[in-house]
Design an enzyme around this catalytic site. Structure first.
Site, PDB file in Angstrom:
ATOM      1  N   ASP A   1      40.815  28.359  42.145  1.00 52.72           N
ATOM      2  CA  ASP A   1      40.483  29.736  41.724  1.00 52.72           C
ATOM      3  C   ASP A   1      39.022  29.755  41.309  1.00 52.72           C
ATOM      4  OD1 ASP A   1      40.899  32.459  40.916  1.00 52.72           O
ATOM      5  OD2 ASP A   1      40.950  31.786  38.847  1.00 52.72           O
ATOM      6  N   SER A   2      38.513  30.950  41.066  1.00 51.38           N
ATOM      7  CA  SER A   2      37.130  31.081  40.597  1.00 51.38           C
ATOM      8  C   SER A   2      36.974  30.550  39.173  1.00 51.38           C
ATOM      9  CB  SER A   2      36.729  32.545  40.628  1.00 51.38           C
ATOM     10  OG  SER A   2      37.609  33.293  39.832  1.00 51.38           O
TER      11      SER A   2
ATOM     12  N   CYS B   1      43.868  32.768  43.907  1.00 52.27           N
ATOM     13  CA  CYS B   1      42.810  33.726  43.639  1.00 52.27           C
ATOM     14  C   CYS B   1      43.067  34.937  44.530  1.00 52.27           C
ATOM     15  CB  CYS B   1      41.468  33.079  43.973  1.00 52.27           C
ATOM     16  SG  CYS B   1      40.071  34.195  43.797  1.00 52.27           S
TER      17      CYS B   1
ATOM     18  N   GLU C   1      38.524  35.302  30.713  1.00 51.90           N
ATOM     19  CA  GLU C   1      37.655  34.119  30.646  1.00 51.90           C
ATOM     20  C   GLU C   1      37.125  33.914  29.219  1.00 51.90           C
ATOM     21  OE1 GLU C   1      36.601  31.789  33.112  1.00 51.90           O
ATOM     22  OE2 GLU C   1      38.071  32.636  34.481  1.00 51.90           O
TER      23      GLU C   1
ATOM     24  N   CYS D   1      45.425  39.962  40.705  1.00 51.93           N
ATOM     25  CA  CYS D   1      44.395  38.952  40.455  1.00 51.93           C
ATOM     26  C   CYS D   1      45.069  37.952  39.528  1.00 51.93           C
ATOM     27  CB  CYS D   1      43.211  39.629  39.772  1.00 51.93           C
ATOM     28  SG  CYS D   1      42.068  38.481  38.978  1.00 51.93           S
TER      29      CYS D   1
ATOM     30  N   HIS E   1      44.113  36.241  37.205  1.00 47.76           N
ATOM     31  CA  HIS E   1      43.759  36.309  35.783  1.00 47.76           C
ATOM     32  C   HIS E   1      44.678  37.295  35.037  1.00 47.76           C
ATOM     33  CE1 HIS E   1      39.983  34.315  36.868  1.00 47.76           C
ATOM     34  NE2 HIS E   1      39.615  34.294  35.601  1.00 47.76           N
TER      35      HIS E   1
HETATM   36  N1  DGL Z   1      41.448  34.998  39.611  1.00 50.04           N
HETATM   37  C1  DGL Z   1      40.711  35.659  40.595  1.00 50.04           C
HETATM   38  C2  DGL Z   1      41.485  36.586  41.455  1.00 50.04           C
HETATM   39  O1  DGL Z   1      42.665  36.389  41.532  1.00 50.04           O
HETATM   40  C3  DGL Z   1      39.290  35.853  40.519  1.00 50.04           C
HETATM   41  C4  DGL Z   1      38.690  36.827  39.632  1.00 50.04           C
HETATM   42  C5  DGL Z   1      37.209  36.783  39.833  1.00 50.04           C
HETATM   43  O2  DGL Z   1      36.660  35.697  39.920  1.00 50.04           O
HETATM   44  O3  DGL Z   1      36.588  37.857  39.911  1.00 50.04           O
HETATM   45  O4  DGL Z   1      40.982  37.486  42.055  1.00 50.04           O
END
Ligand code: DGL
Length: 271
Positions: free
Chosen positions: A11-12, A74, A152, A186, A188
């Site tokens: 993931d990011s 992600c 984050e 997402c 997150h």
């Molecule tokens: N967790 C990520 C996603 O599912 C990335 C969020 C991001 O880096 O902008 O999109």
């Protein structure tokens, strides 16, 4: 035949840990290698070209660790650059298809909300996958970039007034459109499930993209006889492209447990 190679997850940043958390519940004896691109988070505000380049590097890094399957944990990569996973020498599992399927199964009134990053929403991938499965559905999308920064930063408490107010603003279009199913598209976002539930109420079904993705990966491994025959608990290795200390702290808070496993810095530009 058993396959004891690790599962690769990327993931990011921290968000993909929500997929790891579900995977560990489903397959406690599997080894996992995680890569969080904390030096370059967020992905969701970037161009498709940049996201594709990052995804390819993340995948090459995980392949160098000898993984047996790669999960793009992600939503952004899954929506914008899933094609990067198609030519890999190992199977690839992404988030969007499984979340779309789960939402279509869950909805009763055909009104489905999608919350994801700006790049994921702009790609139109969630909408096209849902419409393919349910052409008569009505889809209401909203990009929520601030959710990524709030997670984050660890501002995830149910009563955090900044996060609650931000969520109210992002969710109002969903309430106005009377969606009965809402994709947290997402990885997150499942961290904010309680806050989102408090605002949407019990009648809205939340689709946790991280959970459905972990279930899909586990099913793939079972169906292809690729599960590990390790009897003990899996070994976890976490790699990040920025400071390990801050990742450790926020990841432990987010998971509700101290991060279990080795945590190492990696220079992702080498991949
Ligand atoms: N967790 C990520 C996603 O599912 C990335 C969020 C991001 O880096 O902008 O999109």
């Amino acid at each position: 035949m058993a396959d004891n190679r690790p599962i690769g997850v990327f993931d990011s940043g921290l968000g993909g840990l929500t997929v790891v958390k579900e995977l560990v519940k489903l397959l406690p004896n599997e080894n996992i290698v995680y890569f969080g691109d904390t030096g370059r988070v967020p992905y969701g505000t970037r161009s498709p070209q940049t996201i594709e380049k990052y995804a390819l590097q993340d995948e090459r890094f995980l392949l160098s660790k000898g993984v047996k399957l790669i999960i793009a944990a992600c939503g952004t990569v899954s929506a914008v650059a899933a094609h990067t996973g198609q030519s890999l020498p190992v199977p690839f599992v992404e988030v969007v298809s499984h979340a779309a399927e789960a939402a279509v199964k869950a909805t009763r009134n055909g009104r489905i909300g999608v919350l994801a990053t700006t790049a994921a929403i702009a790609s139109g991938t969630y909408t096209s996958k849902i419409l393919k499965l349910m052409p008569q559905s009505q889809i209401i999308s909203n990009d929520c970039p601030l959710f990524v920064s709030l997670v984050e930063a660890g501002w995830i408490d149910r009563n955090d007034c900044v996060t609650v107010e931000t969520a109210k603003r992002y969710l109002q279009p969903m309430i106005d459109a009377k969606v009965d199913t809402l994709i947290l598209g997402c990885t997150h976002f499942p961290v904010l499930s309680d806050i989102i539930k408090d605002i949407m109420g019990n009648s809205t079904e939340l689709v946790n993209a991280s959970r459905v993705t972990a279930v899909a990966a586990a099913e793939y491994l079972k169906n292809h006889d690729m599960l590990s025959d390790n009897n003990g608990k899996g070994i976890y290795k976490y790699y990040v492209s920025d400071r390990t200390e801050s990742f450790y702290k926020t990841a432990s808070y987010l998971l509700g447990n101290p991060l279990d496993g080795e945590l190492v810095h990696v220079d992702i530009d080498k991949y």
